[in-house]
Motif scaffolding. Sequence first.
Motif, PDB file in Angstrom:
ATOM      1  N   SER A  77       0.829  -1.217   0.000  1.00  0.00           N
ATOM      2  CA  SER A  77       0.000   0.000   0.000  1.00  0.00           C
ATOM      3  C   SER A  77       0.857   1.257   0.000  1.00  0.00           C
ATOM      4  CB  SER A  77      -0.923   0.010   1.228  1.00  0.00           C
ATOM      5  OG  SER A  77      -1.797  -1.090   1.182  1.00  0.00           O
ATOM      6  N   GLY A  78       1.962   1.198   0.716  1.00  0.00           N
ATOM      7  CA  GLY A  78       2.866   2.345   0.751  1.00  0.00           C
ATOM      8  C   GLY A  78       3.403   2.675  -0.629  1.00  0.00           C
ATOM      9  N   ASN A  80       1.967   1.917  -3.501  1.00  0.00           N
ATOM     10  CA  ASN A  80       0.846   2.433  -4.307  1.00  0.00           C
ATOM     11  C   ASN A  80       0.611   3.918  -4.041  1.00  0.00           C
ATOM     12  OD1 ASN A  80       0.258   0.091  -5.630  1.00  0.00           O
ATOM     13  ND2 ASN A  80      -1.284  -0.603  -4.155  1.00  0.00           N
ATOM     14  N   LEU A  81       0.605   4.276  -2.781  1.00  0.00           N
ATOM     15  CA  LEU A  81       0.364   5.681  -2.428  1.00  0.00           C
ATOM     16  C   LEU A  81       1.516   6.574  -2.892  1.00  0.00           C
ATOM     17  CD1 LEU A  81      -1.190   5.353   1.153  1.00  0.00           C
ATOM     18  CD2 LEU A  81      -2.328   6.145  -0.920  1.00  0.00           C
ATOM     19  N   GLN A  84       0.970   7.146  -6.521  1.00  0.00           N
ATOM     20  CA  GLN A  84      -0.199   7.993  -6.778  1.00  0.00           C
ATOM     21  C   GLN A  84       0.086   9.461  -6.485  1.00  0.00           C
ATOM     22  OE1 GLN A  84      -3.289   7.118  -8.059  1.00  0.00           O
ATOM     23  NE2 GLN A  84      -3.624   9.329  -8.055  1.00  0.00           N
ATOM     24  N   PHE A  85       0.818   9.705  -5.436  1.00  0.00           N
ATOM     25  CA  PHE A  85       1.045  11.094  -5.014  1.00  0.00           C
ATOM     26  C   PHE A  85       2.467  11.581  -5.316  1.00  0.00           C
ATOM     27  CE2 PHE A  85      -2.608   9.699  -2.581  1.00  0.00           C
ATOM     28  CZ  PHE A  85      -3.471  10.769  -2.728  1.00  0.00           C
ATOM     29  N   LEU A  87       5.514  10.681  -4.644  1.00  0.00           N
ATOM     30  CA  LEU A  87       6.428  10.863  -3.518  1.00  0.00           C
ATOM     31  C   LEU A  87       7.837  10.382  -3.840  1.00  0.00           C
ATOM     32  CD1 LEU A  87       4.199   9.598  -0.541  1.00  0.00           C
ATOM     33  CD2 LEU A  87       4.477  11.938  -1.350  1.00  0.00           C
ATOM     34  N   GLY A  88       7.979   9.683  -4.940  1.00  0.00           N
ATOM     35  CA  GLY A  88       9.259   9.048  -5.238  1.00  0.00           C
ATOM     36  C   GLY A  88       9.313   7.670  -4.603  1.00  0.00           C
ATOM     37  N   VAL A  89      10.482   7.078  -4.624  1.00  0.00           N
ATOM     38  CA  VAL A  89      10.620   5.738  -4.014  1.00  0.00           C
ATOM     39  C   VAL A  89      10.470   5.877  -2.499  1.00  0.00           C
ATOM     40  CG1 VAL A  89      12.158   3.770  -3.674  1.00  0.00           C
ATOM     41  CG2 VAL A  89      12.178   5.020  -5.851  1.00  0.00           C
ATOM     42  N   PRO A  90       9.492   5.187  -1.920  1.00  0.00           N
ATOM     43  CA  PRO A  90       9.279   5.375  -0.475  1.00  0.00           C
ATOM     44  C   PRO A  90      10.464   4.874   0.346  1.00  0.00           C
ATOM     45  CG  PRO A  90       7.884   3.613  -1.342  1.00  0.00           C
ATOM     46  CD  PRO A  90       8.536   4.252  -2.510  1.00  0.00           C
ATOM     47  N   THR A  93       7.683   3.568   5.623  1.00  0.00           N
ATOM     48  CA  THR A  93       6.236   3.672   5.832  1.00  0.00           C
ATOM     49  C   THR A  93       5.974   3.351   7.295  1.00  0.00           C
ATOM     50  OG1 THR A  93       5.866   2.900   3.578  1.00  0.00           O
ATOM     51  CG2 THR A  93       3.971   2.882   5.042  1.00  0.00           C
TER      52      THR A  93
ATOM     53  N   ALA B  53      -5.995   2.100   0.299  1.00  0.00           N
ATOM     54  CA  ALA B  53      -4.708   1.783   0.939  1.00  0.00           C
ATOM     55  C   ALA B  53      -4.859   1.744   2.454  1.00  0.00           C
ATOM     56  CB  ALA B  53      -3.667   2.834   0.543  1.00  0.00           C
ATOM     57  N   ILE B  57      -4.681  -1.890   4.795  1.00  0.00           N
ATOM     58  CA  ILE B  57      -3.760  -2.106   5.919  1.00  0.00           C
ATOM     59  C   ILE B  57      -4.546  -2.300   7.212  1.00  0.00           C
ATOM     60  CG2 ILE B  57      -1.923  -1.071   7.305  1.00  0.00           C
ATOM     61  CD1 ILE B  57      -1.025   0.427   4.783  1.00  0.00           C
ATOM     62  N   THR B  71       1.821   6.785   7.434  1.00  0.00           N
ATOM     63  CA  THR B  71       2.737   7.801   6.918  1.00  0.00           C
ATOM     64  C   THR B  71       3.703   7.160   5.930  1.00  0.00           C
ATOM     65  OG1 THR B  71       2.646   8.921   9.057  1.00  0.00           O
ATOM     66  CG2 THR B  71       4.381   9.614   7.547  1.00  0.00           C
ATOM     67  N   VAL B  72       3.753   7.698   4.728  1.00  0.00           N
ATOM     68  CA  VAL B  72       4.691   7.209   3.719  1.00  0.00           C
ATOM     69  C   VAL B  72       5.691   8.329   3.431  1.00  0.00           C
ATOM     70  CG1 VAL B  72       4.958   6.224   1.410  1.00  0.00           C
ATOM     71  CG2 VAL B  72       2.838   5.837   2.689  1.00  0.00           C
ATOM     72  N   GLN B  73       6.961   8.016   3.630  1.00  0.00           N
ATOM     73  CA  GLN B  73       7.991   9.038   3.417  1.00  0.00           C
ATOM     74  C   GLN B  73       8.763   8.754   2.143  1.00  0.00           C
ATOM     75  OE1 GLN B  73      10.353   9.188   7.046  1.00  0.00           O
ATOM     76  NE2 GLN B  73       9.204  10.995   7.691  1.00  0.00           N
ATOM     77  N   GLY B  74       8.742   9.739   1.246  1.00  0.00           N
ATOM     78  CA  GLY B  74       9.585   9.668   0.056  1.00  0.00           C
ATOM     79  C   GLY B  74      10.857  10.440   0.323  1.00  0.00           C
ATOM     80  N   PRO B  75      11.709  10.583  -0.692  1.00  0.00           N
ATOM     81  CA  PRO B  75      12.985  11.281  -0.474  1.00  0.00           C
ATOM     82  C   PRO B  75      12.797  12.736  -0.025  1.00  0.00           C
ATOM     83  CG  PRO B  75      12.994  10.117  -2.561  1.00  0.00           C
ATOM     84  CD  PRO B  75      11.598  10.047  -2.055  1.00  0.00           C
ATOM     85  N   ARG B  77       9.358  14.361   0.182  1.00  0.00           N
ATOM     86  CA  ARG B  77       8.045  14.682   0.735  1.00  0.00           C
ATOM     87  C   ARG B  77       7.421  13.461   1.367  1.00  0.00           C
ATOM     88  NH1 ARG B  77       4.620  16.446  -4.497  1.00  0.00           N
ATOM     89  NH2 ARG B  77       6.102  18.150  -4.472  1.00  0.00           N
ATOM     90  N   LEU B  79       3.596  11.625   2.846  1.00  0.00           N
ATOM     91  CA  LEU B  79       2.133  11.592   2.858  1.00  0.00           C
ATOM     92  C   LEU B  79       1.693  11.004   4.186  1.00  0.00           C
ATOM     93  CD1 LEU B  79      -0.782  11.474   1.510  1.00  0.00           C
ATOM     94  CD2 LEU B  79      -0.143   9.180   0.781  1.00  0.00           C
ATOM     95  N   ILE B  92       0.053  16.010   2.418  1.00  0.00           N
ATOM     96  CA  ILE B  92       1.380  15.872   1.822  1.00  0.00           C
ATOM     97  C   ILE B  92       2.195  17.085   2.236  1.00  0.00           C
ATOM     98  CG2 ILE B  92       2.709  15.725  -0.312  1.00  0.00           C
ATOM     99  CD1 ILE B  92       0.282  14.444  -1.624  1.00  0.00           C
TER     100      ILE B  92
END
Lengths: 131, 268
Positions: A77-78, A80-81, A84-85, A87-90, A93, B53, B57, B71-75, B77, B79, B92
């Motif tokens: 799910s992480g 997928n989100l 979608q948004f 965020l780049g490679v997570p 999570t 999503a 979970i 919470t999903v952390q990208g490089p 930003r 979410l 975000i």
Amino acid sequence: MKQGLQTEETAGNDFAVVTVGDENSVFSNLSISLAEIRKSKGVIGYILRSNSSALVDLSETEKISQYALLSWQIEDSGQNLARQFSLGVPESTLVEGAEVKVLCMSIGENRLSVFMEKQEPPAWIIKRIIT
Amino acid sequence: MTQAGVNEVQTILDEFKNICPEIIRCSLFKENNDALASSLETTEKEGQKVVAAFNSIAGYTEILGGMTTLTVQGPDRQLCVQSTNNHYLATISTRAANEKAVNSLTCVVVPTVLALMNRTSHLPERQDTSTVIEPEPIADIVASVPIEESTAIEQSVSVDPLEFSDESSLLNVSAKQFMVERIGGLMVASDVVRLDGEVIDEWHSLDDKKEIREVQIQTLDGKTTSVKFKIIKEKDGNSKGIIQIPDKILQALQINKGNLVIVKPVIE
């Protein structure tokens, strides 16, 4: 699964460790870091897996399958989100429950989930893993 | 939630970016995936992704004691999705965002606003006297208790009951809610209550030709009595929404300081 992999089970007083092979150095390094992290009072266990190996250390052995399913779902799910948004490679999570929270990270082909008490801040764990 | 409520939530979400510029976007989704409000234009697909999503979970989180936040952390930003009052709030923000500031807005402000709106939407249009259980700002209400009932209860109250032979003697439209204050002392008549003069003037303005000599006090559990009244002399503004009642009447009505009562004029 690769040939010649060994399975080892170790049952302690309040935790269980199950390993299935360990052939990559990142996996080995992560397992050392996680073993250190596991000593923290607020950390209740972890799951580390790669394409060929898995390492589990959880205090509630009877719930290993539930923790594993949850970890897989969080990762899926992480991603997928994140797509979608944009965020780049997570990198991580975090799922917070009423009593326990889970930190999931992907490092190369290795996936890890650290289960901790709700009060435990995850920042130091992330830092410990990536350094 | 009403359209007005949605607009208010929208305003709040828009303001988040001003309060915390690191917040890139904040969207509130309903359980059916529809975006209720968002600081940027959002699509149904995004709502579906967020809700799906989160729920996928949540189905496995019994071992965590349920799920509150994802919470999903990208490089650069991150979410954060949280479930609150049957809604999903997706925020975000940049990784540099002040975590405490973001949490204050998303974990405190939004849930509080939603809870308040939820509570407001469940309130009846006209507040029934029997549902008022805690002191709240004084508001005009409409007396809705049937005269027969209040008269029957009134007879059980041993405080100089006034006989209401004519229903028209009550100005139903001018009932007011007051908070009780105890009044005592040698110079205080035991059968006279004191009220805010502005309220008395307001009642007089309804019908100049009729005289108001007494008021009817009704407690939240339906006990009523009619008594003479005086105007509170203090001009410091503290008399607003207050009715000062002597001990004898308090005991008869079985109420105490801080209780709420409905007061309406008895005209002759």
